[in-house]
Design an enzyme around this catalytic site. Structure first.
Site, PDB file in Angstrom:
ATOM      1  CG  ASP A   1      -1.955   1.087   1.195  1.00 35.96           C
ATOM      2  OD1 ASP A   1      -3.104   0.790   0.851  1.00 35.96           O
ATOM      3  OD2 ASP A   1      -1.617   2.252   1.493  1.00 35.96           O
TER       4      ASP A   1
ATOM      5  CG  ASP B   1      -3.875   3.426  -1.373  1.00 42.62           C
ATOM      6  OD1 ASP B   1      -4.668   2.451  -1.351  1.00 42.62           O
ATOM      7  OD2 ASP B   1      -3.797   4.258  -0.456  1.00 42.62           O
TER       8      ASP B   1
END
Length: 817
Positions: free
Chosen positions: A513, A556
């Protein structure tokens, strides 16, 4: 001499119309007569448009079309003469001259208006065509019309020389206003055109008459031989009652009647005419031309069968009585064959030569192409001849060839077993082009037997390259992320199902992430955020091996999955990725990625649980490093603001100091004073997203630019709120442009709806701004700034806070009203 050329043009129109009508009424059995008649029609139209010259609105039609029609009339006159006289026809020169002249007319009318150059090209073209006619006539040696040839030759030579002289005269003489101007050469041109037109037409009519007379004499001389020996039906009838006075054996065979049944009967009495009106038409044409050649009509024989016939008839005098001798040729079979052939040829020609698809024939027995339509050039860049020399292996890729051969073997067996079945098949193949590229082609085929007994393949090839490219693009997008080019969530989920077998254990999932992406988007915009994502995606592409599949599964979030691994190998991959991430340098921001992993080693484990474990590990890592990354990113943002505007450093520090001073006077605790000072120091952090040109503009801002400026408190709020320890001061920064009267921004809060800290920052920011030199205004003195604060108290500022700031912090007197 005042000569009205419009009147001469009108005479030319009328005379040309009469000539056209007269010529077209003549027998058109001779080649060229119709063309000559059409040329007279074009002359009439051309001179009509010449008469209409002078209207600016119609210049393009009257000048360009008028002159083009006159030139076209001369070309058709040439075609009529050479075809009538059976001379070799030059088929490329007249169209070339006409096209070039038309192009020059349009150019020197619409683009470069010049009547002299238009006259030059029109007369030069006409002269060249006239000289071409004269040169062609010079080769004629036909005794039938030998007398007229010198006349026509002299006329066209004279006309051609005059036209060429007129063309070059136009280049060196003063330009005339229009074609109807009574200049000498114009008068000669119009008058000469009238005289030449009459003479040429009259001469052509004479040639037609001489040819007709010659045909009649020839027919009379050969009458006996034709009548007696002809296999066609021949007969002689009286005029006008039509009684049969003589006939041959061919007539009896044709009609099916006996000699006794025919003698002294008329064709009407024998009921031979399917349409009795045909006899009247035939007699009328005989009355006009004295003879008829190949007059088509339908006869009915004794058995009531309808036969299509071609009748050649001629008027003769026997015993001082007019008679008609006729030869009837049964052309029923020929007409039926011609009709069928024409229809077949038209369909075949249309399909093969004008279709965009390629039509071809392949003889399977001889293993070679026997036909290829011209559209093969558009498909593959080959001529039909080149394509026909190819064998199957040359005409397609090796992969396509394997599939085609397998289909051929199966399809030929089916065809031999049942030839009357449809036997139509469809296949997609790749073929090489002349330039070396490959193209996708859809091939539709049908099997049949050739007249020789060979098995023949009839095929239609269609270009589907764009369709295949579109299919590949759609397939790519359905399994790839559009922004990063990595695999998407759909591919990840399908690949996960494929990998989830005992043979692939252990299976590893690495969850990644990107840290602070929202902060970057708020500060620099989504383009910078996209750049960060693509930077990390490039790292995954470069660092992951072919069996390590990286996918973007969220905004993300990324997942790397691979099989046949262990914990140490996974840790090495993460180290490799972190090393690559640390080498990335992006202006004013940081690429930071939190990663966690989990392994499926037991076949009974659920991969969804493994994914959750990897996600939890990633979030644990994120909790450890994310705050420090966000703080570092904010520091970079602040430094970026200071780098592009050095005054902002002083301004922010001054605002921070004034905020702390006001807080101390209000009795704030130390922690609250520090918080307010930090808010003052970071109050303009949102300006990172505002164009520097707007911030430093010296002129008045436009409405759009002012709206952009008013965004910075909200942007600053979102940036600061992303860090937990700065979340409290984010609200103060959001409100530092609100006004006491509710006319501020971004929320339009008023009075006590605005936090006390927001009101404090508003006063400190305004005072520091007023007392600092800016591109858009001069710096105020302390007294001027205090008066301005006094003036705006109760409107923009909290009056009590404003008075406290002046008296306690600045230690100046509060101005009296």
């Amino acid at each position: 001499m005042n000569i009205d050329l419009a009147t001469i043009a009108l005479i030319l129109v009328i005379s040309s119309i009469f000539q056209a009508v007269f010529i077209l009424l003549l027998s058109s059995k001779y080649p060229g007569v119709d063309h000559f008649g059409v040329s007279c029609s074009f002359y009439a139209l051309g001179f009509l448009f010449v008469m209409l010259q002078g209207s600016n609105a119609n210049d393009l039609i009257t000048i360009v079309l008028g002159n083009a029609l006159l030139l076209l009339a001369l070309i058709f006159q040439y075609m009529g003469l050479v075809r009538f006289l059976e001379l070799p026809e030059n088929r490329w020169f007249p169209p070339l001259i006409f096209g070039f002249c038309l192009l020059m007319l349009v150019y020197f009318q619409l683009i470069f208006d010049s009547i002299s150059l238009r006259i030059f090209f029109v007369y030069l073209s006409s002269g060249l065509i006239a000289l071409l006619v004269a040169n062609t006539l010079r080769k004629k040696r036909n005794a039938l019309v030998l007398r007229q040839i010198p006349i026509l030759f002299f006329i066209f030579v004279s006309a051609g020389i005059f036209a060429v002289l007129r063309a070059f005269y136009a280049l060196f003489s003063p330009p005339i206003t229009n074609a109807l101007a009574p200049a000498l050469f114009q008068v000669l041109s119009f008058t000469g055109a009238f005289i030449i037109n009459i003479i040429v037409t009259f001469t052509f009519i004479m040639m037609i008459n001489e040819r007709v007379s010659s045909d009649i004499r020839s027919a009379k001389e050969q009458f006996e031989q034709i009548f007696n020996l002809s296999p066609d039906a021949s007969l002689i009838t009286t005029l006008p009652d039509g009684k049969i006075v003589n006939f041959n054996l061919g007539f009896l065979n044709f009609t099916g009647f006996s000699q006794e049944e025919v003698q002294n009967k008329s064709l009407l009495e024998l009921n031979l005419y399917e349409n009795p009106a045909d006899r009247e038409r035939l007699l009328k044409e005989l009355a006009v031309n004295q003879s008829v050649d190949e007059f088509e009509l339908n006869f009915r024989n004794k058995n009531k069968d309808i036969r299509i016939c071609s009748v050649s008839a001629k008027l003769i005098i026997m015993n001082n009585t007019p008679h008609v001798i006729s030869i009837i040729n049964d052309i029923t079979n020929r007409k039926n064959a011609e009709s069928a052939l024409i229809k077949s040829e038209e369909k075949y020609r249309f399909l093969t030569e004008f279709a965009s698809d390629v039509i071809w024939l392949f003889n399977l027995t001889q293993n070679k192409f026997t036909y290829m339509s011209p559209s093969i050039f558009q498909l593959r860049g080959l001529s039909p001849e080149e394509a026909m020399t190819e064998n199957l292996a040359d005409s397609m890729t090796s992969e396509s060839l394997q599939r085609v051969r397998a289909d051929l073997q199966k399809n030929v067996k089916n065809f031999i077993a049942n030839p009357k079945a449809p036997n139509t098949y469809l296949i997609e193949i790749q073929q090489p082009c002349q330039n070396g590229s490959l193209i996708w082609v859809e091939v539709s085929t049908k099997y049949r037997y050739h007249v020789s007994g060979d098995i023949e393949l009839v095929g239609v090839s269609r270009n589907i390259d764009k369709r295949k490219q579109a299919e590949e693009a759609v397939l790519y997008l359905s399994y790839h992320d559009q922004l990063t080019g990595l695999y998407n969530r759909r591919f990840y989920e399908e690949e996960l199902l494929r990998l989830d077998t005992p043979q692939n254990l252990p299976i590893a999932l690495i969850m990644a992430d990107v840290n602070g992406l929202k902060l970057i988007n708020d500060a620099y915009g989504h383009q910078m955020g996209d750049k960060i994502l693509k930077e990390f995606a490039d790292i995954l592409k470069n660092e992951c091996r072919h069996d390590e599949i990286a996918s973007r599964v969220g905004g993300d979030e990324f997942v790397i999955m691979f099989s046949h691994t262990d914990q140490k190998s996974v840790e090495n991959i993460i180290k490799r990725l972190n090393a690559a991430i640390s080498n990335v340098r992006i202006n004013h921001t940081i690429l930071s990625v939190s990663m966690g992993f989990a392994l499926k080693e037991d076949p009974m484990d659920d991969l969804n649980d493994v994914f959750k474990q990897a996600e939890d590990a990633m979030y644990q890592h994120k909790l450890m490093i994310s705050p420090s990354i966000k703080r570092a990113t904010i520091d970079l943002i602040v430094n970026s603001i200071y780098e592009r505007n050095h005054l902002e450093v002083i301004h922010s520090q001054s605002v921070s100091e004034y905020c702390q001073a006001i807080a101390r006077e209000l009795g704030f605790e130390a922690e609250a004073i520090n918080q307010l000072g930090l808010a003052g120091l970071r109050h303009d952090i949102g300006e990172i997203a505002i164009d520097e040109a707007i911030l430093t503009k010296s002129e008045n801002l436009s409405e759009t630019e002012w709206a952009e400026i008013k965004r910075h408190p909200e942007i600053g709020y979102h940036i600061l709120r992303s860090v937990n320890e700065l979340a409290e001061i984010a609200k103060f920064v959001l409100e530092h442009h609100e006004r006491w009267d509710g006319c501020g921004y971004p929320k339009g809060l008023k009075a006590d709806e605005i936090s006390l800290q927001g009101r404090i920052i508003a006063i400190a920011d305004a005072y520091c701004t007023m007392t600092t030199e800016r591109p858009y205004c001069r710096a105020l003195t302390e007294a001027e700034a205090i008066n301005e604060i006094k003036k705006c108290s109760g409107l923009q500022f909290d009056e009590n806070l404003a008075q406290l700031f002046v008296e306690k912090v600045l230690q100046q007197e509060w101005p009296q009203s």
